[in-house]
Motif scaffolding. Structure first.
Motif, mmCIF file in Angstrom:
data_model
loop_
_atom_site.group_PDB
_atom_site.id
_atom_site.type_symbol
_atom_site.label_atom_id
_atom_site.label_comp_id
_atom_site.label_asym_id
_atom_site.label_seq_id
_atom_site.Cartn_x
_atom_site.Cartn_y
_atom_site.Cartn_z
ATOM 1 N N CYS A 187 -8.400 -13.966 7.908
ATOM 2 C CA CYS A 187 -9.608 -14.541 8.504
ATOM 3 C C CYS A 187 -10.108 -13.683 9.656
ATOM 4 C CB CYS A 187 -9.340 -15.964 8.992
ATOM 5 S SG CYS A 187 -9.042 -17.161 7.676
ATOM 6 N N PHE A 188 -9.171 -13.175 10.475
ATOM 7 C CA PHE A 188 -9.550 -12.386 11.639
ATOM 8 C C PHE A 188 -9.028 -10.950 11.572
ATOM 9 C CE2 PHE A 188 -9.387 -16.842 13.260
ATOM 10 C CZ PHE A 188 -10.757 -16.986 13.464
ATOM 11 N N GLY A 189 -8.452 -10.554 10.441
ATOM 12 C CA GLY A 189 -8.027 -9.181 10.249
ATOM 13 C C GLY A 189 -6.923 -8.722 11.181
ATOM 14 N N VAL A 190 -5.941 -9.569 11.430
ATOM 15 C CA VAL A 190 -4.867 -9.242 12.364
ATOM 16 C C VAL A 190 -3.638 -8.795 11.582
ATOM 17 C CG1 VAL A 190 -3.528 -10.016 14.355
ATOM 18 C CG2 VAL A 190 -5.774 -11.027 13.898
ATOM 19 N N GLY A 191 -3.097 -7.629 11.938
ATOM 20 C CA GLY A 191 -1.991 -7.045 11.204
ATOM 21 C C GLY A 191 -0.630 -7.482 11.711
ATOM 22 N N ARG A 192 0.374 -7.233 10.871
ATOM 23 C CA ARG A 192 1.742 -7.647 11.176
ATOM 24 C C ARG A 192 2.277 -6.964 12.432
ATOM 25 N NH1 ARG A 192 5.349 -6.305 6.442
ATOM 26 N NH2 ARG A 192 4.143 -7.989 5.483
ATOM 27 N N ASN A 193 2.045 -5.654 12.574
ATOM 28 C CA ASN A 193 2.574 -4.947 13.743
ATOM 29 C C ASN A 193 1.941 -5.445 15.029
ATOM 30 O OD1 ASN A 193 4.008 -3.473 11.890
ATOM 31 N ND2 ASN A 193 2.696 -1.661 11.990
ATOM 32 N N THR B 68 -2.144 -17.755 18.131
ATOM 33 C CA THR B 68 -3.579 -18.021 17.963
ATOM 34 C C THR B 68 -4.314 -17.832 19.276
ATOM 35 O OG1 THR B 68 -3.142 -19.586 16.167
ATOM 36 C CG2 THR B 68 -5.278 -19.744 17.257
ATOM 37 N N ALA B 69 -3.738 -18.334 20.348
ATOM 38 C CA ALA B 69 -4.377 -18.194 21.660
ATOM 39 C C ALA B 69 -4.497 -16.729 22.069
ATOM 40 C CB ALA B 69 -3.584 -18.971 22.704
ATOM 41 N N ALA B 70 -3.497 -15.917 21.699
ATOM 42 C CA ALA B 70 -3.496 -14.515 22.115
ATOM 43 C C ALA B 70 -4.336 -13.631 21.212
ATOM 44 C CB ALA B 70 -2.059 -14.002 22.168
ATOM 45 N N LEU B 71 -4.309 -13.901 19.886
ATOM 46 C CA LEU B 71 -4.905 -12.974 18.915
ATOM 47 C C LEU B 71 -5.895 -13.618 17.960
ATOM 48 C CD1 LEU B 71 -1.594 -11.130 17.878
ATOM 49 C CD2 LEU B 71 -3.312 -10.294 19.495
ATOM 50 N N ARG B 72 -6.053 -14.935 18.002
ATOM 51 C CA ARG B 72 -6.872 -15.725 17.088
ATOM 52 C C ARG B 72 -6.205 -15.932 15.732
ATOM 53 N NH1 ARG B 72 -12.687 -13.418 16.420
ATOM 54 N NH2 ARG B 72 -13.196 -15.548 15.818
ATOM 55 N N ALA B 73 -5.171 -15.164 15.404
ATOM 56 C CA ALA B 73 -4.510 -15.282 14.105
ATOM 57 C C ALA B 73 -4.016 -16.704 13.884
ATOM 58 C CB ALA B 73 -3.334 -14.312 14.024
ATOM 59 N N GLY B 74 -4.293 -17.248 12.693
ATOM 60 C CA GLY B 74 -3.888 -18.613 12.380
ATOM 61 C C GLY B 74 -4.858 -19.668 12.857
#
Length: 901
Positions: free
Chosen positions: A848-854, A872-878
């Protein structure tokens, strides 16, 4: 930017509302519709990426016919439609109505489905019209009809939030129905218990209180055992059973014969007895229980019995027709239920009437004023293609589906189409595995262009509205069908001018004579599918129609739950407990084929990828076909993680990358369904699948095919990026992945080029003597790297290596967004790693926000994050659809394990 248009997502059966608008630059922007009743304004990543899939690349824009030389040529609509009508007419006249057939799709709109069914059954006089919904939901249909008297899902999505216990059976809901799974997760946060029954430990299992990894095919033993347990422990609503059901004793006797002892059930299912009893006790203690089931139950040679074994437990305990309880079939396609409403299956009539009932045939023929009516059930999907191969069906019209990929024993489907005198395909995409075997191609409208209705898994009818113009000469499926019907001489029955006209006729038919005379003195039965309140909509009202659940009352209001009065659709008003016989799949494993193949979906792709395969962000999570297997089985099979392997069954073979870690138990392998000849060299898993079908529903055995896995030896592995498509057919293995401003190929071959530089230049099209060519070759490691640069901008690059351990592709992809390469980028290309020690984001976790595993792992360590909410708060992921949350939890656990070590 245009005014947003309220429409419905074209993917799974959740039926999420979408707001779509077109920007001044022509780009399509989508968002969740918070006013839609099926959800609360969320979209999963596939829905959020819809705007990336509506371009015209690869679209079929004009009618085409195959010439004598075997090539397709553009033709006019009149010529193409005449060819179809004349071909069908000739074959009917020479061989009878049952020599022609239609094969349609759960992605058609209800209006399209209605006219197709009307043409076949009421005018051509054949019931040889079936649908790809046969492959995913027909066992649920059969189970509903046996238990309730009609194909109905009794509950609604709110029941999942009101339940005390949610049981997910054969459903990786977190990946396949993510928005619905978020509602289950919210119920869990409020105290509900979650049990997941699945042979694999999937993303859904990460959230479960209890996971039962039963052996494939053993569901009936588990639920028959539950039925006996409930009865023996007095967890039975005797008043409900006595007043509103039949056949308890027969159901109990059958269950006790197979599953009367929990220890025996545990042995058969391959799980711990303590876990079986824990599940049984949870079910016994929580009256508000919803059992949500999907393809893992349906796609079986005993799928209908599996469905009824689940329903039996709800009927025994009276857990139906009230908030927070009931059996719940969740559909895989956006309009699987709408197709069933209009008779899209070969054994059904429109409006939930039955082909085998003379009264129903008379009702439908009278309403349609049709010259004939099909008098017996038609051929179900697998049998239909068998009949083509045998010459009994000589013409087929395939609409909106890709059976050469999706059917079991799919190579047999290829041969069937090649044996057919006339193959017509209506599609939005020109090049598909199925269209390659057609004689006539008809360009259809796609999502964003179509106008009509769909029905989701909770019986909710919603509008799909157009917000894009019709491209090229593409037409609505309903209009194409009506045009052919008129050419066949049936103009009076197909004088529709709009989808509204068709919908109103469909609604009127559901209400027409909706009281079937009872048998043996019983009162008249009323069909629950009744759209009486929508039968007089004018054009303006149809355009503005709000989502509504059927049955629809005279005032236009819908019905949230069925069977609240405990009156069922059988003529006597009573439900049936069905005696279900536990039995193993027809084909078991042996020394030659020692492993069980299970097929299914991945999170970010859809069906055969004709739509999702266009989206760069959806390619980021899982980009290659793979076979997931337990490390012990890989060792015994002589294959290693990351290498290529051939998966072989009695029916076919495929090649895929070996993976571990997908929660697969020893003795089992899992392969996704999506890849096909347009996206990979040899990855159609349908070619392997066991074609045995359920004797009641006709649904194939997609979850249990005996296979073996063996090495697929190659001399080198590699990958390439390019700004144009490359000729990959000469390679032993390739997979195509579409990115942002590039295409990527994962490649391998049995022979290494004698001159890597010459081979790479030829393949990448960098022939010119003055080409800017950057390359390096390490004779010691056998690694070769090269890039083609033009006017300072990277045009293509390739890397070859003797082994599968290749550098990250993700930083390389970022170079294609730049107008010019820096010097450090050129150096990095030759070194095969990001420049200046920069961190590669890694494989995409949150699409959804294009955030990678590393990136996520680094944030977890640096900021001591210990919850998905913190990520989510730090990177929007999830923070959108939530389907990556299980993976976020795993990354947290891995980071903490490294710290503890």
């Amino acid at each position: 930017m245009s005014t947003p248009v309220a429409t419905t997502c074209p993917y799974c059966g959740v039926g999420c509302g979408v707001l779509a608008r077109v920007g001044e630059d022509g780009a399509v922007h989508v968002a969740g519709d918070s006013s839609h009743d099926s959800k609360v304004g969320r979209l999963c990543v596939k829905g959020a990426a819809l705007g990336e899939t509506v371009d015209l690349q690869g679209r079929l824009l004009h009618p085409k016919m195959r010439g004598e030389n075997g090539a397709f040529h553009r033709t006019s609509w009149d010529e193409a439609l005449d060819r179809v009508a004349q071909g069908f007419r000739r074959i009917v006249e020479q061989h009878g109505s049952d020599a022609v057939a239609l094969y349609v799709s759960g992605q058609l709109l209800t209006e399209d489905y209605y006219v197709a069914n009307k043409l076949a059954k009421g005018y051509l006089g054949t019931a040889n019209i079936d649908t790809n919904s046969r492959l995913c939901m027909s066992s649920a249909v059969a189970g509903h009809k046996r238990a309730f008297g009609e194909d109905v899902v009794p509950g609604c999505y709110e029941d999942l939030e009101q339940a005390e216990l949610v049981v997910l059976v054969g459903s990786n809901t977190a990946w396949c129905h993510p928005v619905l799974f978020q509602r289950i997760a919210q119920a869990k946060e409020q105290g509900a218990k979650l049990v997941v029954i699945d042979p694999r430990f999937t993303a859904t299992c990460e959230s479960a209180h209890l996971h039962l990894p039963i052996k494939p095919g053993t569901d009936v033993w588990l639920f028959n055992g539950l039925l006996v347990f409930l009865f023996q422990h007095g967890v039975m609503d005797a008043e409900f059973v006595d007043a509103h059901t039949e056949d308890l004793n027969a159901a109990l006797a059958a269950a006790a014969a197979d599953a009367g002892d929990p220890a025996h059930v545990a042995r058969i299912c391959g799980v711990q007895q303590a876990d079986v009893l824990a599940f049984y006790r949870l079910f016994a203690r929580h009256r508000r229980t919803v059992c949500l089931f999907s393809q893992g139950v349906n796609q079986s040679s005993s799928g209908t019995d599996k469905v009824n074994s689940i329903i039996n437990c709800h009927l025994l305990t009276g857990r139906i027709g009230a908030p927070g309880m009931g059996p719940f079939s969740i559909t895989g396609q956006p309009n699987a239920m709408g197709g069933r409403e209009v008779g899209g299956l070969a054994n059904m009539l429109a409006a939930h009437m039955e082909l085998h009932e003379p009264v129903h045939r008379e009702i439908v023929q009278t309403f349609w004023s049709s010259p004939r009516i099909a008098s017996r059930p038609g051929l179900k999907a697998v049998a239909l293609f068998d009949a083509m191969l045998e010459g009994r069906v000589k013409a087929v019209w395939i609409i909106g589906t890709n059976p050469v990929v999706s059917l079991p024993d799919a190579d047999r489907a290829k041969r069937a189409l090649d044996a057919c005198e006339l193959v017509v395909c209506s599609d939005i995409i020109e090049r598909t595995d199925t269209n390659a075997h057609a004689h006539v191609l008809l360009p259809a409208l796609g999502w964003g262009e179509k106008d009509g209705t769909v029905t989701n898994s909770e019986r909710r009818i919603s509008r799909q509205r157009p917000f894009l113009p019709a491209p090229g000469e593409a037409r609505a499926d309903w209009r194409i069908i009506c045009d052919v019907a008129r050419r066949l001489g049936f103009a009076q029955g197909f004088a529709f001018d709009s989808p509204r006209d068709i919908f109103v006729e469909h609604a009127r038919l559901t209400a027409f004579r909706n009281h079937t005379p009872g048998r043996d003195g019983q009162p008249a039965a009323t069909r629950l599918l009744n759209l009486r309140g929508l039968a007089s909509l004018n054009h303006q009202e149809y355009d503005a129609m709000r989502p509504v659940q059927w049955p629809v009352h005279d005032d236009g209001t819908g019905t949230q739950r069925l069977f609240t009065d405990h009156h069922f659709a059988h003529a006597d008003g009573r439900a049936r407990l069905i005696a279900t016989t536990a039995r193993l799949p027809v084909h078991g494993t042996d020394r030659e084929y020692p492993l069980v193949l299970n097929t299914g979906r991945v999170r970010d792709q859809w069906h055969t990828m004709t739509r999702t395969g266009k989206s760069p962000r959806l390619a980021g999570h899982i980009s290659e076909p793979y076979v997931d297997m337990h490390p012990h089985d890989a060792l015994r099979s002589g294959v290693r993680e990351g290498e290529l392997a051939r998966v072989q069954s009695s029916w076919g073979a495929m090649v895929a990358r070996v993976r571990h870690g997908g929660g697969v138990l020893p003795g089992n392998v899992f392969v996704p369904i999506h890849w096909n000849d347009q996206f990979a060299s040899d990855a159609r898993v349908g070619g392997l699948v066991n074609p045995v079908v359920d004797p009641v529903s006709g649904e194939p055995e997609f979850k249990h095919t005996p296979v073996r896995v063996e090495p697929f030896p190659v001399r080198w592995y590699g990958f390439a990026f390019a700004r144009r498509f490359l000729p990959a057919s000469q390679l032993s293995y390739w997979t195509l992945i579409r990115g942002d401003r590039f295409v990527r190929y994962e490649i391998a071959h049995r022979e290494r080029p004698k001159d890597c530089s010459a081979w790479a230049k030829a393949w990448l099209g960098a022939h010119a003597a003055d080409v800017d060519w950057v390359e390096s070759e390490d004779p010691g490691t056998g690694v070769y790297r090269a890039a083609h640069v033009q006017d300072g901008r990277i045009e293509s690059c390739v890397l070859l290596s003797p082994g599968p351990d290749l550098p990250s592709r993700h930083w390389l992809a970022s170079l294609f967004a730049r107008d010019a390469l820096r010097d450090e980028d050129r150096i990095a290309l030759l070194a095969g790693e990001p420049p200046g020690g920069s961190v590669d984001a890694g494989p995409v976790v949150c699409s959804c926000f294009g955030v990678g595993r590393n990136t996520i792992s680094e944030a977890i360590r640096a900021k001591a994050l210990d919850t998905p909410a913190g990520i989510t708060a730090a990177l929007r992921a999830g923070g959108n659809c939530g389907s990556c949350i299980p993976e976020l939890r795993r990354l947290i656990a891995e980071a903490h394990a490294e710290t503890d070590a």
